[in-house]
Design a protein around this motif. Structure first.
Motif, mmCIF file in Angstrom:
data_model
loop_
_atom_site.group_PDB
_atom_site.id
_atom_site.type_symbol
_atom_site.label_atom_id
_atom_site.label_comp_id
_atom_site.label_asym_id
_atom_site.label_seq_id
_atom_site.Cartn_x
_atom_site.Cartn_y
_atom_site.Cartn_z
ATOM 1 N N LYS A 172 13.215 -17.125 67.359
ATOM 2 C CA LYS A 172 12.229 -16.125 67.774
ATOM 3 C C LYS A 172 12.879 -14.749 67.906
ATOM 4 N N GLN A 173 14.104 -14.733 68.419
ATOM 5 C CA GLN A 173 14.805 -13.460 68.559
ATOM 6 C C GLN A 173 15.066 -12.835 67.185
ATOM 7 N N LYS A 174 15.522 -13.657 66.242
ATOM 8 C CA LYS A 174 15.772 -13.146 64.894
ATOM 9 C C LYS A 174 14.478 -12.661 64.245
ATOM 10 N N THR A 175 13.397 -13.387 64.462
ATOM 11 C CA THR A 175 12.106 -12.978 63.896
ATOM 12 C C THR A 175 11.646 -11.657 64.484
ATOM 13 N N GLN A 176 11.852 -11.477 65.783
ATOM 14 C CA GLN A 176 11.462 -10.226 66.426
ATOM 15 C C GLN A 176 12.261 -9.052 65.870
ATOM 16 N N VAL A 177 13.558 -9.263 65.665
ATOM 17 C CA VAL A 177 14.395 -8.197 65.097
ATOM 18 C C VAL A 177 13.934 -7.846 63.679
ATOM 19 N N MET A 179 10.882 -8.245 62.407
ATOM 20 C CA MET A 179 9.599 -7.559 62.486
ATOM 21 C C MET A 179 9.778 -6.106 62.912
ATOM 22 N N GLN A 180 10.687 -5.861 63.843
ATOM 23 C CA GLN A 180 10.954 -4.485 64.258
ATOM 24 C C GLN A 180 11.541 -3.665 63.105
ATOM 25 N N LEU A 182 11.037 -4.208 59.872
ATOM 26 C CA LEU A 182 9.951 -3.949 58.926
ATOM 27 C C LEU A 182 9.013 -2.871 59.451
ATOM 28 N N ALA A 183 8.732 -2.895 60.747
ATOM 29 C CA ALA A 183 7.857 -1.873 61.320
ATOM 30 C C ALA A 183 8.487 -0.491 61.199
ATOM 31 N N GLY A 184 9.810 -0.405 61.436
ATOM 32 C CA GLY A 184 10.487 0.878 61.283
ATOM 33 C C GLY A 184 10.447 1.376 59.846
ATOM 34 N N TYR A 185 10.609 0.452 58.883
ATOM 35 C CA TYR A 185 10.552 0.845 57.473
ATOM 36 C C TYR A 185 9.160 1.337 57.092
ATOM 37 N N VAL A 186 8.131 0.643 57.583
ATOM 38 C CA VAL A 186 6.753 1.061 57.290
ATOM 39 C C VAL A 186 6.471 2.430 57.901
ATOM 40 N N ASP A 187 6.902 2.638 59.151
ATOM 41 C CA ASP A 187 6.695 3.942 59.792
ATOM 42 C C ASP A 187 7.423 5.052 59.045
ATOM 43 N N GLU A 188 8.632 4.748 58.596
ATOM 44 C CA GLU A 188 9.400 5.757 57.856
ATOM 45 C C GLU A 188 8.723 6.093 56.530
#
Length: 310
Positions: A172-177, A179-180, A182-188
């Motif tokens: 779960k920790q690896k999945t959260q990292v 997802m974060q 991917l979210a940063g890449y999408v925002d960028e």
């Protein structure tokens, strides 16, 4: 009436007639013999004449054939000499062509070898960032695989739920990292697209200019290779998420292009653009010869700018 009896002796006459007949027979035999001799002589003379005529004809024909043979041999000898000279000339041309072929082959071999080396160098330069990234990420990927693997090779029945809970928490920790990240890449990416669109559209819209947008356009005019008096015009526009379909823009620019007014660019503007272009060539092109050729073509091009707006 008196009767006179005369006795005439015909014996000498008969003897003379007999002698005459013998002589006539001899004359007849002589004439016949002479006739046969004359005929034989005439035949012999005719044969001799025919033989002489035939020999003369054969000699004449032989002489003419000999003369023609001599003339043909002389002509053949002269043509043979000419052919020998042509053979020597062709041999010289062949050797010259072979030497030229070897020289040109050697030259182009060196050229293509240099091009191959240059392309190999460019490919290596293009692959170098990827290889560097691979070297940097290699340990991280392997460490990630090692960290994501189970740490317990064998557990007892009492500690099995605890091990499963620990492994699930780590996943779960690896999945959260992830997802974060991917979210940063999408925002960028979204931020980059918004900045580009704001630059292309002028940053903001007002009520009076709701349908007015500004878009950079480059119009390239080149000489036609088929017709020297003809020009080929190419229109280039920017491609972003907003302006993906630029066909309508190119069509509109091509329609109004004859009405545009052009003027020569200033030296300051050209110097500014040339500086950016040189910097781009130095960063993107590793081969010096190709870079110099591009810069030469850039300097020889004539520049004009549009003084009115579309």
């Amino acid at each position: 009436m008196a009767s006179i009896q005369v006795d005439v002796d015909t014996t000498p006459l008969a003897a003379s007639v007999d002698n005459t007949r013998g002589h006539l027979n001899l004359v007849t035999g002589a004439v016949t013999t002479m006739e046969a001799a004359v005929i034989a002589a005439e035949n012999e003379a005719a044969q001799t004449i025919c033989k002489n005529v035939d020999n003369g004809f054969y000699i004449l024909v032989k002489s003419q054939i000999s003369q023609k043979a001599v003339a043909a041999y002389t002509e053949m000898a002269s043509k043979q000499m000419t052919l020998l000279q042509l053979v020597k000339a062709l041999d010289n041309v062949k050797r010259q062509m072979e030497n030229d072929f070897y020289m040109i082959t050697k030259r182009y071999t060196k050229l293509f070898q240099s091009l191959n080396k240059s392309l190999e160098t460019r490919v290596k330069e293009l692959d170098r960032p990827a290889m560097r990234l691979a070297e940097i990420r290699k340990n991280m990927v392997f460490d990630k695989l090692k960290d994501d693997s189970s740490m317990l090779l064998s557990v007892s029945a009492e500690s099995l739920p605890m091990a499963q809970t620990a492994l699930s928490g780590k996943m779960k920790q690896k999945t959260q990292v992830a997802m974060q990240s991917l979210a940063g890449y999408v925002d960028e990416s979204r931020s980059y697209s918004e900045r580009v669109d704001s630059i292309l559209t002028g940053g903001e819209k007002t009520s009076n200019s709701a349908d007015l947008c500004y878009l950079p356009v480059v119009i390239l005019e080149t000489d036609s290779l088929l017709n020297l008096d003809d020009k080929i015009e190419s229109v280039f526009t920017a491609h972003t998420d907003v302006w993906q379909n630029s066909a309508s823009i190119v069509s509109e620019i091509s329609r109004v292009q004859p009405e545009l007014k052009w003027t020569a660019s200033s030296a300051e503007e050209k110097s500014f653009i040339r500086g950016d272009f040189l910097s781009l060539c130095e960063n993107e092109i590793s081969e010096e010869r190709l870079s110099k050729e591009i810069i030469r073509l850039f300097d020889e091009s004539s520049w004009e700018k549009c003084v009115n707006e579309l």
